[in-house]
Design a protein around this motif. Structure first.
Motif, PDB file in Angstrom:
ATOM      1  N   ASN A  49      69.446  64.306 110.964  1.00 17.67           N
ATOM      2  CA  ASN A  49      68.041  64.734 111.032  1.00 17.67           C
ATOM      3  C   ASN A  49      67.090  63.753 110.338  1.00 17.67           C
ATOM      4  O   ASN A  49      65.882  63.921 110.366  1.00 17.67           O
ATOM      5  CB  ASN A  49      67.879  66.147 110.439  1.00 17.67           C
ATOM      6  N   LEU A  50      67.649  62.697 109.725  1.00 18.14           N
ATOM      7  CA  LEU A  50      66.804  61.658 109.117  1.00 18.14           C
ATOM      8  C   LEU A  50      66.444  60.570 110.131  1.00 18.14           C
ATOM      9  O   LEU A  50      65.665  59.668 109.834  1.00 18.14           O
ATOM     10  CB  LEU A  50      67.532  61.001 107.944  1.00 18.14           C
TER      11      LEU A  50
ATOM     12  N   LEU B 147      69.290  55.390 104.225  1.00 18.33           N
ATOM     13  CA  LEU B 147      68.993  55.006 105.613  1.00 18.33           C
ATOM     14  C   LEU B 147      67.980  53.862 105.628  1.00 18.33           C
ATOM     15  O   LEU B 147      68.151  52.878 106.364  1.00 18.33           O
ATOM     16  CB  LEU B 147      68.434  56.201 106.391  1.00 18.33           C
ATOM     17  N   ASP B 148      66.939  53.965 104.819  1.00 13.00           N
ATOM     18  CA  ASP B 148      65.905  52.934 104.805  1.00 13.00           C
ATOM     19  C   ASP B 148      66.495  51.574 104.418  1.00 13.00           C
ATOM     20  O   ASP B 148      66.238  50.557 105.068  1.00 13.00           O
ATOM     21  CB  ASP B 148      64.788  53.308 103.825  1.00 13.00           C
TER      22      ASP B 148
ATOM     23  N   GLY C 214      78.609  51.530 110.063  1.00 19.44           N
ATOM     24  CA  GLY C 214      79.044  52.880 110.433  1.00 19.44           C
ATOM     25  C   GLY C 214      78.180  53.943 109.770  1.00 19.44           C
ATOM     26  O   GLY C 214      77.775  54.933 110.402  1.00 19.44           O
ATOM     27  N   GLN C 215      77.869  53.718 108.502  1.00 20.16           N
ATOM     28  CA  GLN C 215      77.049  54.672 107.752  1.00 20.16           C
ATOM     29  C   GLN C 215      75.630  54.739 108.331  1.00 20.16           C
ATOM     30  O   GLN C 215      75.050  55.809 108.458  1.00 20.16           O
ATOM     31  CB  GLN C 215      76.996  54.234 106.289  1.00 20.16           C
ATOM     32  N   LEU C 216      75.096  53.572 108.707  1.00 20.05           N
ATOM     33  CA  LEU C 216      73.755  53.527 109.299  1.00 20.05           C
ATOM     34  C   LEU C 216      73.728  54.295 110.621  1.00 20.05           C
ATOM     35  O   LEU C 216      72.814  55.070 110.895  1.00 20.05           O
ATOM     36  CB  LEU C 216      73.337  52.063 109.517  1.00 20.05           C
ATOM     37  N   ASP C 217      74.779  54.107 111.399  1.00 27.99           N
ATOM     38  CA  ASP C 217      74.871  54.789 112.684  1.00 27.99           C
ATOM     39  C   ASP C 217      74.875  56.312 112.495  1.00 27.99           C
ATOM     40  O   ASP C 217      74.174  57.049 113.201  1.00 27.99           O
ATOM     41  CB  ASP C 217      76.149  54.305 113.400  1.00 27.99           C
ATOM     42  N   LEU C 218      75.647  56.759 111.506  1.00 25.62           N
ATOM     43  CA  LEU C 218      75.711  58.205 111.220  1.00 25.62           C
ATOM     44  C   LEU C 218      74.350  58.747 110.781  1.00 25.62           C
ATOM     45  O   LEU C 218      73.909  59.799 111.247  1.00 25.62           O
ATOM     46  CB  LEU C 218      76.718  58.465 110.096  1.00 25.62           C
ATOM     47  N   LEU C 219      73.692  58.022 109.881  1.00 24.45           N
ATOM     48  CA  LEU C 219      72.397  58.481 109.365  1.00 24.45           C
ATOM     49  C   LEU C 219      71.333  58.493 110.461  1.00 24.45           C
ATOM     50  O   LEU C 219      70.484  59.379 110.498  1.00 24.45           O
ATOM     51  CB  LEU C 219      71.946  57.587 108.201  1.00 24.45           C
ATOM     52  N   ARG C 220      71.398  57.508 111.355  1.00 26.29           N
ATOM     53  CA  ARG C 220      70.422  57.475 112.456  1.00 26.29           C
ATOM     54  C   ARG C 220      70.582  58.686 113.371  1.00 26.29           C
ATOM     55  O   ARG C 220      69.620  59.135 113.979  1.00 26.29           O
ATOM     56  CB  ARG C 220      70.598  56.191 113.270  1.00 26.29           C
TER      57      ARG C 220
END
Lengths: 350, 202
Positions: B104-105, B8-9, B95-101
């Motif tokens: 719970n992270l 995520l970072d 898409g992956q960033l959106d999911l991680l945001r």
């Protein structure tokens, strides 16, 4: 025990930093508007040369994003150079969408309903109803007008065209013996080195500050002028600086450096690179020879007039190198020549 | 070590630097992640909350192995690509960033946003430069050795620096935590000012 906190520095920063002023005056809606404002200011400074805003630039973002505060022409950054002639007042709708009045406005009049930036030779934000100057440690008029470079070669070319050609860099401007920039001061190399070092430190991305510094020894007897090291990679660049032209010593003697000096610098750089390759074979290195070229034709201490033919005689005169290390060594870049133009009219020196 | 947190970072920092600077350099991702971690610490998160550790390289730069691994995985999955001005996100990466945001992270993102927004208030190269004057990184540079960061002694000094620079705001009854970008900018400016005064011998 000595207090590890520099209280004077902390207090000075807290009072002068514009972000804390905006937070104090407007709260979080203000700092959110400030993000939009600084993005737009960069785009506007990119588009408008300082000469086009010499009578003042005011840019603001309303706190209530929906409500337009000013009347004017809807435009974007690409159109600004053709619309702005000396002064501008710009309301930011989006980072590249503006309402423009091509005239001066007192920045204070918008401050009740907007976060306001003003440029009149220095950066200012309106804090507590008054323009407050932004601390600027760079050699550019605006901290928001600095270019940034991903690539060292691009940075060096920008320095050549926008900082060196007309000695726009305030550090470099100290290398001249005369205001007309016909003759150099004695031993100007350290000024040229400091100017380029300062520029790279401020504009080159991904470098480690400590690694851009003058006089990095590679091996005894071999001193490159500037060394750039990048973080997290094994890349390193060496920049060797030489100058051409005539310099005047304190007792009035003239020293002349011609093309041979550039060729000698190329040889020195090739030695630096070879030594470094031996010492650190896994390092990716690249070498640049930077020639500050202040040559003029027929100039002496007695010269009272210089025309374009003689003043600019060497502007397009590239130097031939033999051996041509840029062809021989994979890590030796094509030498860069920074021509330093003389003032030929009063306008050139303004 | 949290690979999802590091992913995520890396994705969030790359996305923001892509928007404002055309792309992210690997060293910048490590530097902004470290700044975000310290901003979280200022916001009363324990260092363990960040989920992975940083070390100081001998050159005085912050480095996290978890970020290196994260970037390798993201590159292999085609989520992060090399652009003309550094790393950029592909559609898959966005898409992956959106999911991680939205996981719970997601709470990490406020700190990453505050850290990257500092580059809107000062020249981008100045942010990693200022960080090298952070007490723990400065010490690593003096010793020319790789050392663990986020140790109690070093963090205590960082907290005292943050407290000193936000004291004026506190006295005026302004909560600096209302926008964490502000204390982050103040702190970086303080580090530069302290270094400038120190090098001038004051």
């Amino acid at each position: 025990m000595k207090d590890p906190i520099d209280r004077d520095a902390a207090e000075r920063v807290a009072h002068l930093q514009f972000t804390s002023g905006v937070l104090k005056n407007y709260g979080r809606p203000g700092t959110l508007a400030l993000r939009k404002l600084t993005r737009a200011i960069r785009a506007i400074h990119d588009a408008l040369a300082y000469e086009l805003i010499s009578d003042g630039l005011t840019v603001f973002v309303p706190l209530n994003g929906e409500q337009q505060l000013s009347e004017g022409v809807r435009t974007d950054s690409a159109q600004l150079p053709s619309l702005v002639k000396g002064a501008a007042t710009i309301e930011v709708i989006d980072v590249d969408e503006y309402v423009l009045q091509p005239s001066y406005s007192d920045p204070r009049v918008f401050a009740d309903a907007a976060v306001v930036y003003h440029f009149g030779g220095v950066d200012q934000f309106v804090i507590d109803g008054e323009p407050q100057e932004v601390e600027n440690q760079t050699s550019y008029p605006s901290v928001f007008g600095l270019p940034t470079f991903y690539d060292l070669a691009d940075a060096l070319k920008d320095y050549r065209d926008n900082r060196a050609l007309h000695s726009q860099c305030p550090i470099l401007s100290q290398c001249w013996h005369d205001e007309k920039r016909w003759l150099l001061n004695d031993s100007p190399e350290h000024i040229m080195r400091d100017s380029l070092h300062d520029f790279l430190k401020q504009t080159l991305r991904g470098h480690k500050y400590i690694d851009i510094r003058p006089e990095q020894p590679v091996d005894t007897g071999h001193i490159p002028d500037i060394k750039v090291t990048w973080t997290v990679t094994n890349r390193v660049a060496y920049i060797e600086i030489k100058w051409l032209g005539k310099s005047v010593s304190a007792d009035g003697n003239i020293a002349r450096h011609s093309e041979g000096r550039a060729r000698k610098g190329a040889g020195q750089l090739a030695v630096y690179l070879a030594k470094d390759e031996e010492a650190a074979p896994r390092q990716q290195r690249v070498g640049y020879l930077a020639i500050f070229d202040a040559r003029r034709w027929g100039v002496s201490l007695e010269t009272t007039a210089l025309d374009a033919k003689n003043g600019l005689r060497y502007q397009a005169s590239d130097i031939s190198y033999n051996p041509d290390f840029a062809q021989i060594r994979h890590d030796f870049e094509q030498p860069l020549r920074f021509f330093l133009a003389p003032c030929l009219t009063t306008l050139d020196c303004s | 070590m949290s690979s999802a947190g590091a992913a995520l970072d890396a994705l969030a920092i790359t996305a923001r630097l892509q928007e404002d600077a055309g792309g992210a350099m690997v060293g910048e991702i490590h530097a902004f992640a470290y700044l975000a971690c310290l901003v979280a610490f200022y916001d009363d998160r324990e260092p363990e909350w960040w989920q992975y550790r940083f070390t100081a390289t001998a050159a005085g730069a912050p480095y996290a192995y978890a970020l290196t691994r994260g970037l390798e995985s993201l590159g292999a999955a085609g989520a992060v690509l090399q652009g003309d001005r550094g790393l950029v996100l592909s559609d898959r990466g966005e898409g992956q960033l959106d999911l991680l945001r939205r996981s719970n992270l997601g709470e990490r993102d406020q700190y990453l946003e505050a850290a990257t927004a500092t580059a809107l208030m000062m020249p981008l190269p100045t942010v990693p430069e200022a960080l090298t004057f952070e007490p723990q990184l400065k010490r690593a540079l003096q010793w020319a050795a790789s050392t663990e960061l986020l140790e109690p002694e070093g963090l205590d000094l960082v907290r005292r620096q943050f407290d000193a620079i936000t004291e004026t705001l506190t006295e005026q009854e302004v909560d600096a935590r209302e926008d964490l970008m502000v204390p982050a900018v103040l702190w970086l400016t303080y580090l530069l000012e302290e270094q400038r005064r120190s090098s001038e011998g004051k």
